[in-house]
Scaffold this active site. Structure first.
Site, short mmCIF file in Angstrom:
data_model
loop_
_atom_site.label_atom_id
_atom_site.label_comp_id
_atom_site.label_asym_id
_atom_site.label_seq_id
_atom_site.Cartn_x
_atom_site.Cartn_y
_atom_site.Cartn_z
CG ASP A 126 39.89 22.94 58.83
OD1 ASP A 126 39.51 22.65 57.68
OD2 ASP A 126 40.99 22.59 59.28
CD GLU A 128 43.76 20.00 62.01
OE1 GLU A 128 44.44 19.03 61.64
OE2 GLU A 128 43.40 20.92 61.26
CG ASP A 226 36.32 19.68 58.10
OD1 ASP A 226 37.09 19.63 59.06
OD2 ASP A 226 36.66 20.08 56.98
CG HIS A 285 48.52 20.80 58.68
ND1 HIS A 285 47.63 20.60 57.65
CD2 HIS A 285 49.75 20.80 58.13
CE1 HIS A 285 48.31 20.47 56.51
NE2 HIS A 285 49.58 20.60 56.77
CG ASP A 290 44.28 24.68 58.86
OD1 ASP A 290 45.27 25.39 58.59
OD2 ASP A 290 44.33 23.43 58.81
#
Length: 341
Positions: A126, A128, A226, A285, A290
């Site tokens: 996941d 960012e 992603d 987040h 996550d």
């Protein structure tokens, strides 16, 4: 970052998307159980290619009975079987059906029949990425956190994790919105390596765990963004080829919606946790937190009898769905991608 991913979904013109394929659900079976329960979504057919085996008739009858049970009856029965009693009614129904199906298939396998097969490991990712509060359509999202959480599908445990921050190149200065949303500070990314160096360490981490060689594995993400957007864009920015091991993955939102039979609007990370009777653990987040919470959802789905399998892939820069009828296969052994011309 899932809510913000929802906001940018569809705005990025760097990746073409086939909408009809994106919205595709698991192919239903024409043979339905009592009360409309589809066996096809609850089990894999025997080698004969259909559901004529007597075990599936027994499962169908059990499904019809479970469909008529009240929430209290479901909870009592789950408690008798020493199964988890948390979650909404539909989740408990699916858990009980899957338990009975698993028991029957195990019995059939002991007699030389068919049984379900799973990957040895599932690797949750996941990312960012850089972002603005109102991203323009041409905004280039650069990966700033690369987390991975490894699930052992046999022991049903999180067994390992990887996490590194990444220094962005095109927009090296993080927006105030991005810092507040992700908790990733300017100092963190300034001290980090650029993406190609981090990706090399990711590949080494996967290789050390013998994934794709000794053990069969698959990548799992919370949505399509992603891989189809963030990783695709980042590889273009970094002038490297898209890594082969990440070209197919499990979109857990699709898997969750198909397995528990809920609409796509009920497949956000926070909603999935809530419906399963779980609470978010950590900082929302944060890529690693996550990923861990997504892994917890995947583990609960495996415990409830879901056969998580690859359902999305990248081909020629386009996001495509993988039909449920496709052969089950693991991701290839990871290697460092070459440079892009």
């Amino acid at each position: 970052m899932d809510e913000h991913k929802e906001n940018i979904h569809g705005k990025d013109v760097n990746v073409k998307m086939s909408k009809s394929r994106e919205d595709e659900q698991a192919t239903p079976c024409s043979r339905l159980c009592p009360d409309g329960e589809s066996v096809a979504q609850d089990s894999t057919p025997p080698s004969g290619g259909d559901f004529s085996h007597p075990v599936y008739k027994e499962i169908a009858l059990a499904n019809g009975h479970i469909n008529r049970m009240s929430k209290d009856e479901l909870r009592v029965k789950l408690a008798e079987l020493k199964l988890d009693t948390r979650g909404v009614k539909d989740v408990m129904k699916k858990r009980l059906k899957s338990h009975y199906k698993k028991q029957k298939l195990m019995q059939t396998a002991a007699e030389g029949g068919h049984t379900d097969k799973y990957y040895d490991y599932i690797c949750v990712v996941d990312f960012e990425a850089t972002c603005e509060e109102d991203n323009p359509s041409d905004f280039l999202h650069e990966i700033i956190e690369f987390p991975m959480v490894l699930i052992n599908t046999h022991t049903l445990e999180i067994v390992d994790s990887f996490q590194e921050y990444v220094r962005p190149e095109v927009n090296p200065q993080l927006s105030d919105f991005c810092v507040k949303l992700t908790g990733i500070t300017q100092k963190m990314v300034n001290e980090a390596d650029p993406f190609p160096a981090v990706l090399q360490r990711v590949v080494a981490w996967l290789q050390e765990r013998e994934l794709g060689t000794k053990y069969k594995y698959a990548i799992l993400t919370d949505g399509a963004w992603d891989m189809s957007k963030f990783l695709n864009i980042q590889c273009r920015i970094s002038r490297i080829r898209y890594p082969q091991f990440a070209k197919k993955w499990i979109n857990i939102r699709k898997s969750y919606g198909n397995f528990y039979k809920v609409p796509r609007t009920q497949t956000k990370l926070s909603t999935m946790l809530e419906k399963l009777g779980l609470q978010y653990e950590g900082r929302p987040h944060s890529g690693l937190d996550d990923s861990r919470n997504i892994a917890r959802i995947a583990l609960r789905m495996l415990q409830d009898g879901c056969q998580l399998r690859v359902n999305e892939r990248m081909h020629a820069g386009q996001l495509l769905s993988v039909p449920s009828s496709a052969p089950m296969e693991g991701a290839p052994a990871p290697h460092n991608p070459g440079s892009r011309n």
